[in-house]
Design a protein around this motif. Structure first.
Motif, PDB file in Angstrom:
ATOM      1  N   VAL A   1       0.800  -1.296  -0.064  1.00 42.80           N
ATOM      2  CA  VAL A   1      -0.004  -0.048  -0.011  1.00 42.80           C
ATOM      3  C   VAL A   1       0.897   1.136  -0.030  1.00 42.80           C
ATOM      4  CG1 VAL A   1      -1.560   1.245   1.313  1.00 42.80           C
ATOM      5  CG2 VAL A   1      -1.943  -0.927   1.222  1.00 42.80           C
ATOM      6  N   ILE A   2       2.001   1.240   0.695  1.00 45.25           N
ATOM      7  CA  ILE A   2       2.907   2.567   0.754  1.00 45.25           C
ATOM      8  C   ILE A   2       3.559   2.569  -0.869  1.00 45.25           C
ATOM      9  CG2 ILE A   2       5.143   3.232   1.770  1.00 45.25           C
ATOM     10  CD1 ILE A   2       4.643   1.886   4.270  1.00 45.25           C
ATOM     11  N   LEU A   3       3.618   1.680  -1.385  1.00 47.02           N
ATOM     12  CA  LEU A   3       4.154   1.899  -2.542  1.00 47.02           C
ATOM     13  C   LEU A   3       2.967   2.232  -3.602  1.00 47.02           C
ATOM     14  CD1 LEU A   3       6.397   1.324  -5.034  1.00 47.02           C
ATOM     15  CD2 LEU A   3       5.537  -1.152  -5.299  1.00 47.02           C
ATOM     16  N   ALA A   4       1.822   1.712  -3.448  1.00 50.54           N
ATOM     17  CA  ALA A   4       0.765   2.168  -4.032  1.00 50.54           C
ATOM     18  C   ALA A   4       0.458   3.703  -3.992  1.00 50.54           C
ATOM     19  CB  ALA A   4      -0.536   1.288  -3.919  1.00 50.54           C
ATOM     20  N   MET A   5       0.469   4.048  -2.751  1.00 47.27           N
ATOM     21  CA  MET A   5       0.292   5.785  -2.204  1.00 47.27           C
ATOM     22  C   MET A   5       1.379   6.265  -2.841  1.00 47.27           C
ATOM     23  SD  MET A   5      -1.034   5.617   1.605  1.00 47.27           S
ATOM     24  CE  MET A   5      -0.057   4.572   2.121  1.00 47.27           C
ATOM     25  N   THR A   6       2.508   5.867  -2.767  1.00 51.20           N
ATOM     26  CA  THR A   6       3.472   6.793  -3.331  1.00 51.20           C
ATOM     27  C   THR A   6       3.560   6.994  -4.942  1.00 51.20           C
ATOM     28  OG1 THR A   6       5.253   5.739  -1.750  1.00 51.20           O
ATOM     29  CG2 THR A   6       6.249   7.036  -3.575  1.00 51.20           C
TER      30      THR A   6
ATOM     31  N   GLY B   1      -0.300  14.425  -8.340  1.00 59.69           N
ATOM     32  CA  GLY B   1       0.379  15.735  -7.605  1.00 59.69           C
ATOM     33  C   GLY B   1      -0.387  15.918  -6.200  1.00 59.69           C
ATOM     34  N   ILE B   2      -0.218  14.838  -5.509  1.00 65.61           N
ATOM     35  CA  ILE B   2      -0.755  14.952  -4.017  1.00 65.61           C
ATOM     36  C   ILE B   2       0.283  14.897  -3.012  1.00 65.61           C
ATOM     37  CG2 ILE B   2      -2.572  13.810  -2.407  1.00 65.61           C
ATOM     38  CD1 ILE B   2      -4.030  12.811  -4.653  1.00 65.61           C
ATOM     39  N   ARG B   3       0.234  15.641  -2.109  1.00 68.33           N
ATOM     40  CA  ARG B   3       1.142  15.491  -0.852  1.00 68.33           C
ATOM     41  C   ARG B   3       1.278  13.861  -0.521  1.00 68.33           C
ATOM     42  NH1 ARG B   3      -0.433  18.849   2.523  1.00 68.33           N
ATOM     43  NH2 ARG B   3       0.960  20.610   1.704  1.00 68.33           N
ATOM     44  N   THR B   4       2.156  13.181  -0.653  1.00 72.30           N
ATOM     45  CA  THR B   4       2.238  11.786  -0.163  1.00 72.30           C
ATOM     46  C   THR B   4       1.934  11.399   1.057  1.00 72.30           C
ATOM     47  OG1 THR B   4       3.885  11.301  -2.035  1.00 72.30           O
ATOM     48  CG2 THR B   4       3.511   9.667  -0.360  1.00 72.30           C
ATOM     49  N   TRP B   5       2.409  12.317   2.174  1.00 71.12           N
ATOM     50  CA  TRP B   5       2.027  11.947   3.620  1.00 71.12           C
ATOM     51  C   TRP B   5       0.799  12.289   4.039  1.00 71.12           C
ATOM     52  CZ3 TRP B   5       4.766   8.873   6.408  1.00 71.12           C
ATOM     53  CH2 TRP B   5       5.981   8.812   6.307  1.00 71.12           C
ATOM     54  N   SER B   6       0.239  13.235   3.306  1.00 73.58           N
ATOM     55  CA  SER B   6      -1.348  13.690   3.446  1.00 73.58           C
ATOM     56  C   SER B   6      -2.283  12.747   3.028  1.00 73.58           C
ATOM     57  CB  SER B   6      -1.882  14.889   3.041  1.00 73.58           C
ATOM     58  OG  SER B   6      -1.095  15.900   3.605  1.00 73.58           O
ATOM     59  N   LEU B   7      -1.894  11.894   1.967  1.00 77.30           N
ATOM     60  CA  LEU B   7      -2.578  10.562   1.455  1.00 77.30           C
ATOM     61  C   LEU B   7      -2.253   9.736   2.321  1.00 77.30           C
ATOM     62  CD1 LEU B   7      -4.254   9.342  -0.707  1.00 77.30           C
ATOM     63  CD2 LEU B   7      -2.201   8.610  -1.874  1.00 77.30           C
ATOM     64  N   PHE B   8      -1.018   9.370   2.750  1.00 72.97           N
ATOM     65  CA  PHE B   8      -1.011   8.251   4.009  1.00 72.97           C
ATOM     66  C   PHE B   8      -1.798   8.554   5.116  1.00 72.97           C
ATOM     67  CE2 PHE B   8       2.798   5.703   6.065  1.00 72.97           C
ATOM     68  CZ  PHE B   8       1.867   4.818   6.303  1.00 72.97           C
TER      69      PHE B   8
ATOM     70  N   VAL C   1      -4.463  10.204   5.776  1.00 77.89           N
ATOM     71  CA  VAL C   1      -5.951   9.827   5.653  1.00 77.89           C
ATOM     72  C   VAL C   1      -6.294   8.490   5.560  1.00 77.89           C
ATOM     73  CG1 VAL C   1      -6.446  12.280   4.922  1.00 77.89           C
ATOM     74  CG2 VAL C   1      -6.082  10.438   3.168  1.00 77.89           C
ATOM     75  N   VAL C   2      -5.656   7.722   4.703  1.00 78.43           N
ATOM     76  CA  VAL C   2      -5.704   6.304   4.631  1.00 78.43           C
ATOM     77  C   VAL C   2      -5.582   5.468   5.999  1.00 78.43           C
ATOM     78  CG1 VAL C   2      -5.044   4.111   3.202  1.00 78.43           C
ATOM     79  CG2 VAL C   2      -5.290   6.256   2.053  1.00 78.43           C
ATOM     80  N   ALA C   3      -4.197   5.943   6.520  1.00 76.52           N
ATOM     81  CA  ALA C   3      -3.948   5.152   7.749  1.00 76.52           C
ATOM     82  C   ALA C   3      -4.889   5.410   8.856  1.00 76.52           C
ATOM     83  CB  ALA C   3      -2.721   5.599   8.233  1.00 76.52           C
ATOM     84  N   ALA C   4      -5.624   6.303   8.852  1.00 75.65           N
ATOM     85  CA  ALA C   4      -6.626   6.718  10.043  1.00 75.65           C
ATOM     86  C   ALA C   4      -7.945   5.830   9.853  1.00 75.65           C
ATOM     87  CB  ALA C   4      -7.240   8.189   9.728  1.00 75.65           C
ATOM     88  N   GLY C   5      -8.190   5.213   8.999  1.00 82.19           N
ATOM     89  CA  GLY C   5      -9.258   4.074   8.905  1.00 82.19           C
ATOM     90  C   GLY C   5      -8.870   2.729   8.876  1.00 82.19           C
ATOM     91  N   VAL C   6      -7.526   2.539   8.544  1.00 76.76           N
ATOM     92  CA  VAL C   6      -7.127   1.261   8.352  1.00 76.76           C
ATOM     93  C   VAL C   6      -7.585   0.252   9.660  1.00 76.76           C
ATOM     94  CG1 VAL C   6      -5.188  -0.311   8.233  1.00 76.76           C
ATOM     95  CG2 VAL C   6      -5.467   1.632   6.771  1.00 76.76           C
TER      96      VAL C   6
END
Length: 286
Positions: free
Chosen positions: A121-126, A133-140, A142-147
């Protein structure tokens, strides 16, 4: 009392829930698969709610569009499945798959690694964040919060499947699993469901909504990684190690789960301690 000769009367009854939720002709829908699907869908839905709430972001500027997360769910599912399966093959049972390489594709026989799925998933998010053009850590974040919700559901499915059970014990809530030998054991799957699922979700919810840590990219993601690592290490002291691996380095306590989770704790601490808030934009002079 020798813990390896516990009386069945000291245990709670195993519920004997059918691992198959629904049968439609030759099709069988398993609780395990439902746990993965519901977990991914919840993480997608929850991430969209977080990303659409201006109060959680610096200057009220949303970090991504809702359709970005709609598209990312496919990337996430692929990352979870391919990473989880690859991780299990490499970390837990490599000799078997070298001898029988076609078994790698027999995913219906089980065998998924959280740590491998996380890397997938980290590779997919990156890759996805760079593409959009999204900030990678912000995507990480919001996704991590619901996992954690999905993690908890999958651990409950492990319990229903009578797999990944705990070490022998005589605690009052011990359970004699159908395929766990003549021992009463820790229901370690439920310990993981509680810590990795409910507790971790509530901690991250506190960080996102009470501490507004989404304004500090990678803090929430770091808290998730560290929190999972600590939870997994703690439960590994009660969980029976994988039969093909056993205890490692000549000990009677060190497991592969501990080894794989320890770097997560360190990485999570690094992410949280080095995270910096996004600078607030200054109002223009009039």
């Amino acid at each position: 009392m020798n813990e390896y000769f516990l009386l069945p009367l000291a245990s709670l009854p195993f519920p004997n829930i059918d691992p198959v939720l629904i049968r439609i002709g030759p099709l069988a829908v398993h609780w395990y698969g439902v746990g993965y699907i519901v977990g991914i869908l919840f993480a997608w839905w929850y991430a969209k709610r977080l990303a659409a709430n201006p109060k959680l972001w610096p200057d009220g500027i949303l970090p991504m569009k809702p359709e970005d997360l709609d598209d990312f769910i496919i990337w996430a599912a692929i990352g979870v499945v391919l990473g989880g399966r690859t991780g299990y093959v490499l970390f837990y049972d490599l000799p078997r798959y070298i001898a029988h390489p076609l078994d790698i594709f027999a995913v219906w026989q089980g065998g998924m690694s959280f740590h491998g799925g996380l890397l997938g998933v980290i590779l997919a998010m990156t890759l996805f964040s760079i593409k959009r053009g999204i900030r990678t850590w912000s995507l990480f974040d919001v996704v991590a919060a619901g996992v954690p919700v999905g993690l908890g559901l999958v651990r409950i499915a492990n319990f229903i499947n009578s797999e990944l059970w705990g070490r022998p014990t005589d605690v009052p809530w011990a359970i004699e699993f159908p395929n766990g030998g003549p021992f009463t054991r820790h229901p370690s799957q439920l310990y993981e469901a509680l810590l990795e699922g409910l507790v971790l979700f509530l901690v991250l919810r506190f960080l996102t909504h009470s501490r507004l840590k989404l304004k500090t990219p990678r803090f929430v993601g770091g808290a998730f990684i560290c929190g999972y690592g600590l939870s997994r290490i703690a439960v590994e002291f009660f969980r029976e190690p994988d039969q093909q691996l056993g205890y490692l380095l000549g000990t009677n306590w060190l497991t592969m789960g501990m080894i794989l989770s320890s770097p997560m704790v360190l990485a999570g601490i690094w992410a949280m301690t080095t995270a910096k808030p996004v600078p607030q934009s200054r109002p223009q002079a009039t």
